[in-house]
Design a protein around this motif. Structure first.
Motif, PDB file in Angstrom:
ATOM      1  N   VAL A 170     -10.271  -5.371   0.251  1.00  0.00           N
ATOM      2  CA  VAL A 170     -10.220  -3.928   0.474  1.00  0.00           C
ATOM      3  C   VAL A 170     -10.541  -3.691   1.943  1.00  0.00           C
ATOM      4  CG1 VAL A 170     -11.219  -1.673  -0.110  1.00  0.00           C
ATOM      5  CG2 VAL A 170     -11.012  -3.436  -1.878  1.00  0.00           C
ATOM      6  N   TRP A 171      -9.733  -2.842   2.573  1.00  0.00           N
ATOM      7  CA  TRP A 171     -10.021  -2.472   3.956  1.00  0.00           C
ATOM      8  C   TRP A 171      -9.679  -1.021   4.181  1.00  0.00           C
ATOM      9  CZ3 TRP A 171      -6.043  -5.978   2.865  1.00  0.00           C
ATOM     10  CH2 TRP A 171      -4.744  -5.548   3.138  1.00  0.00           C
ATOM     11  N   GLN A 172     -10.213  -0.494   5.276  1.00  0.00           N
ATOM     12  CA  GLN A 172      -9.876   0.853   5.695  1.00  0.00           C
ATOM     13  C   GLN A 172      -8.994   0.734   6.932  1.00  0.00           C
ATOM     14  OE1 GLN A 172     -12.384   4.544   6.756  1.00  0.00           O
ATOM     15  NE2 GLN A 172     -13.397   3.604   5.001  1.00  0.00           N
ATOM     16  N   THR A 173      -7.889   1.455   6.928  1.00  0.00           N
ATOM     17  CA  THR A 173      -6.974   1.446   8.065  1.00  0.00           C
ATOM     18  C   THR A 173      -6.946   2.827   8.684  1.00  0.00           C
ATOM     19  OG1 THR A 173      -5.556  -0.207   7.010  1.00  0.00           O
ATOM     20  CG2 THR A 173      -4.574   1.082   8.772  1.00  0.00           C
ATOM     21  N   GLU A 174      -7.061   2.859  10.002  1.00  0.00           N
ATOM     22  CA  GLU A 174      -6.881   4.107  10.729  1.00  0.00           C
ATOM     23  C   GLU A 174      -5.630   3.957  11.583  1.00  0.00           C
ATOM     24  OE1 GLU A 174      -9.114   6.342  14.254  1.00  0.00           O
ATOM     25  OE2 GLU A 174     -10.234   6.359  12.364  1.00  0.00           O
ATOM     26  N   ILE A 175      -4.682   4.869  11.389  1.00  0.00           N
ATOM     27  CA  ILE A 175      -3.421   4.821  12.117  1.00  0.00           C
ATOM     28  C   ILE A 175      -3.446   5.901  13.192  1.00  0.00           C
ATOM     29  CG2 ILE A 175      -0.914   4.979  11.948  1.00  0.00           C
ATOM     30  CD1 ILE A 175      -1.220   4.113   9.016  1.00  0.00           C
ATOM     31  N   ALA A 176      -3.214   5.474  14.422  1.00  0.00           N
ATOM     32  CA  ALA A 176      -3.260   6.391  15.560  1.00  0.00           C
ATOM     33  C   ALA A 176      -2.171   7.456  15.439  1.00  0.00           C
ATOM     34  CB  ALA A 176      -3.084   5.612  16.859  1.00  0.00           C
ATOM     35  N   PRO A 177      -2.418   8.633  16.004  1.00  0.00           N
ATOM     36  CA  PRO A 177      -1.406   9.697  16.005  1.00  0.00           C
ATOM     37  C   PRO A 177      -0.123   9.241  16.699  1.00  0.00           C
ATOM     38  CG  PRO A 177      -3.526  10.508  16.816  1.00  0.00           C
ATOM     39  CD  PRO A 177      -3.644   9.036  16.684  1.00  0.00           C
ATOM     40  N   GLY A 178       0.999   9.704  16.179  1.00  0.00           N
ATOM     41  CA  GLY A 178       2.281   9.403  16.796  1.00  0.00           C
ATOM     42  C   GLY A 178       2.709   7.958  16.706  1.00  0.00           C
ATOM     43  N   SER A 179       2.194   7.219  15.733  1.00  0.00           N
ATOM     44  CA  SER A 179       2.522   5.793  15.593  1.00  0.00           C
ATOM     45  C   SER A 179       3.650   5.569  14.600  1.00  0.00           C
ATOM     46  CB  SER A 179       1.303   5.007  15.101  1.00  0.00           C
ATOM     47  OG  SER A 179       0.282   5.037  16.050  1.00  0.00           O
ATOM     48  N   VAL A 180       4.615   4.760  15.016  1.00  0.00           N
ATOM     49  CA  VAL A 180       5.698   4.348  14.124  1.00  0.00           C
ATOM     50  C   VAL A 180       5.345   2.968  13.598  1.00  0.00           C
ATOM     51  CG1 VAL A 180       8.147   3.784  13.979  1.00  0.00           C
ATOM     52  CG2 VAL A 180       7.391   5.699  15.401  1.00  0.00           C
ATOM     53  N   GLY A 181       5.294   2.839  12.274  1.00  0.00           N
ATOM     54  CA  GLY A 181       4.889   1.580  11.663  1.00  0.00           C
ATOM     55  C   GLY A 181       5.883   0.457  11.895  1.00  0.00           C
ATOM     56  N   VAL A 182       5.362  -0.750  12.036  1.00  0.00           N
ATOM     57  CA  VAL A 182       6.196  -1.941  12.156  1.00  0.00           C
ATOM     58  C   VAL A 182       6.569  -2.385  10.737  1.00  0.00           C
ATOM     59  CG1 VAL A 182       6.247  -4.356  12.883  1.00  0.00           C
ATOM     60  CG2 VAL A 182       5.088  -2.641  14.295  1.00  0.00           C
ATOM     61  N   ALA A 183       7.863  -2.382  10.453  1.00  0.00           N
ATOM     62  CA  ALA A 183       8.308  -2.793   9.117  1.00  0.00           C
ATOM     63  C   ALA A 183       8.006  -4.277   8.915  1.00  0.00           C
ATOM     64  CB  ALA A 183       9.800  -2.525   8.958  1.00  0.00           C
ATOM     65  N   HIS A 184       7.463  -4.601   7.743  1.00  0.00           N
ATOM     66  CA  HIS A 184       7.163  -5.984   7.394  1.00  0.00           C
ATOM     67  C   HIS A 184       7.285  -6.156   5.885  1.00  0.00           C
ATOM     68  CE1 HIS A 184       3.434  -3.658   7.283  1.00  0.00           C
ATOM     69  NE2 HIS A 184       2.976  -4.524   6.388  1.00  0.00           N
ATOM     70  N   ARG A 185       7.625  -7.357   5.465  1.00  0.00           N
ATOM     71  CA  ARG A 185       7.776  -7.651   4.043  1.00  0.00           C
ATOM     72  C   ARG A 185       6.447  -8.172   3.511  1.00  0.00           C
ATOM     73  NH1 ARG A 185      11.939  -7.274   1.457  1.00  0.00           N
ATOM     74  NH2 ARG A 185      13.314  -7.527   3.268  1.00  0.00           N
ATOM     75  N   ILE A 186       5.941  -7.518   2.472  1.00  0.00           N
ATOM     76  CA  ILE A 186       4.667  -7.952   1.887  1.00  0.00           C
ATOM     77  C   ILE A 186       4.937  -8.991   0.807  1.00  0.00           C
ATOM     78  CG2 ILE A 186       3.341  -5.911   2.527  1.00  0.00           C
ATOM     79  CD1 ILE A 186       3.816  -4.829  -0.316  1.00  0.00           C
ATOM     80  N   LEU A 187       4.126 -10.037   0.807  1.00  0.00           N
ATOM     81  CA  LEU A 187       4.334 -11.136  -0.125  1.00  0.00           C
ATOM     82  C   LEU A 187       3.419 -11.031  -1.336  1.00  0.00           C
ATOM     83  CD1 LEU A 187       4.831 -13.948   2.532  1.00  0.00           C
ATOM     84  CD2 LEU A 187       6.538 -12.449   1.468  1.00  0.00           C
ATOM     85  N   GLY A 188       2.782  -9.883  -1.491  1.00  0.00           N
ATOM     86  CA  GLY A 188       1.949  -9.567  -2.639  1.00  0.00           C
ATOM     87  C   GLY A 188       1.888  -8.059  -2.776  1.00  0.00           C
ATOM     88  N   GLU A 189       1.526  -7.589  -3.946  1.00  0.00           N
ATOM     89  CA  GLU A 189       1.405  -6.153  -4.198  1.00  0.00           C
ATOM     90  C   GLU A 189       0.327  -5.550  -3.290  1.00  0.00           C
ATOM     91  OE1 GLU A 189       1.764  -4.028  -8.389  1.00  0.00           O
ATOM     92  OE2 GLU A 189      -0.157  -5.048  -8.148  1.00  0.00           O
ATOM     93  N   GLU A 190       0.555  -4.310  -2.816  1.00  0.00           N
ATOM     94  CA  GLU A 190      -0.393  -3.639  -1.932  1.00  0.00           C
ATOM     95  C   GLU A 190      -0.542  -2.186  -2.382  1.00  0.00           C
ATOM     96  OE1 GLU A 190      -1.260  -3.349   2.873  1.00  0.00           O
ATOM     97  OE2 GLU A 190       0.664  -4.110   2.175  1.00  0.00           O
ATOM     98  N   ALA A 191      -1.800  -1.728  -2.505  1.00  0.00           N
ATOM     99  CA  ALA A 191      -2.071  -0.364  -2.949  1.00  0.00           C
ATOM    100  C   ALA A 191      -2.737   0.414  -1.826  1.00  0.00           C
ATOM    101  CB  ALA A 191      -2.975  -0.373  -4.176  1.00  0.00           C
ATOM    102  N   PHE A 192      -2.376   1.701  -1.713  1.00  0.00           N
ATOM    103  CA  PHE A 192      -2.840   2.574  -0.646  1.00  0.00           C
ATOM    104  C   PHE A 192      -3.418   3.854  -1.240  1.00  0.00           C
ATOM    105  CE2 PHE A 192       0.952   0.289   0.515  1.00  0.00           C
ATOM    106  CZ  PHE A 192       0.668  -0.257   1.759  1.00  0.00           C
ATOM    107  N   VAL A 193      -4.528   4.339  -0.673  1.00  0.00           N
ATOM    108  CA  VAL A 193      -5.070   5.654  -0.985  1.00  0.00           C
ATOM    109  C   VAL A 193      -5.301   6.340   0.349  1.00  0.00           C
ATOM    110  CG1 VAL A 193      -6.951   6.975  -2.021  1.00  0.00           C
ATOM    111  CG2 VAL A 193      -6.207   4.823  -3.089  1.00  0.00           C
ATOM    112  N   LEU A 194      -4.665   7.485   0.562  1.00  0.00           N
ATOM    113  CA  LEU A 194      -4.841   8.212   1.816  1.00  0.00           C
ATOM    114  C   LEU A 194      -6.130   9.016   1.737  1.00  0.00           C
ATOM    115  CD1 LEU A 194      -3.637   8.790   4.590  1.00  0.00           C
ATOM    116  CD2 LEU A 194      -2.529  10.784   3.580  1.00  0.00           C
TER     117      LEU A 194
END
Length: 124
Positions: free
Chosen positions: A34-58
């Motif tokens: 489990v981790w917390q991610t902070e995404i900077a304003p105006g950031s375009v995500g780098v597309a990547h293929r996940i090799l396992g299931e990933e869950a997100f809560v904003l």
């Protein structure tokens, strides 16, 4: 019982995002990360293929989650899951940071656009 205080979480910065490692094998977890991610304003995500299931809560802010070409805006309190093998990206189109709680199984890895495999240090 392993406890990680938020002030003591190891922090990594990659692609205009900050990752605070909370639960992972390095602190005593066997199966979960489990981790917390902070995404900077105006950031375009780098597309990547996940090799396992990933869950997100904003937790705060607004993001757009793209999974296999399908984009969805998330608002605080929203949750989403991306299946193993999906091509994903998180984008913050706003002028404020966004904060998410993310969880995966230990051993998680991703494939980057150049075909290399990346094992996030915040999940190991």
């Amino acid at each position: 019982m392993p406890v990680v205080r938020s002030a003591d979480a190891q922090v990594y910065e990659v692609h205009n995002a900050r990752f605070a490692a909370l639960i992972r094998p390095a602190v005593g977890s066997v199966d979960l990360c489990v981790w917390q991610t902070e995404i900077a304003p105006g950031s375009v995500g780098v597309a990547h293929r996940i090799l396992g299931e990933e869950a997100f809560v904003l937790l705060a802010g607004d993001v757009v989650l793209t999974v296999d070409g399908d984009s969805t805006a998330l608002r605080p309190g929203d949750a989403a899951v991306a299946p193993a093998g999906a091509l994903i990206a998180l984008t913050n189109e706003t002028e404020a940071p966004a904060r998410l709680l993310v969880t995966v199984r230990s051993g998680f890895a991703a494939e980057l656009p150049d075909g290399s495999t990346f094992v996030p240090p915040w999940a190991s």
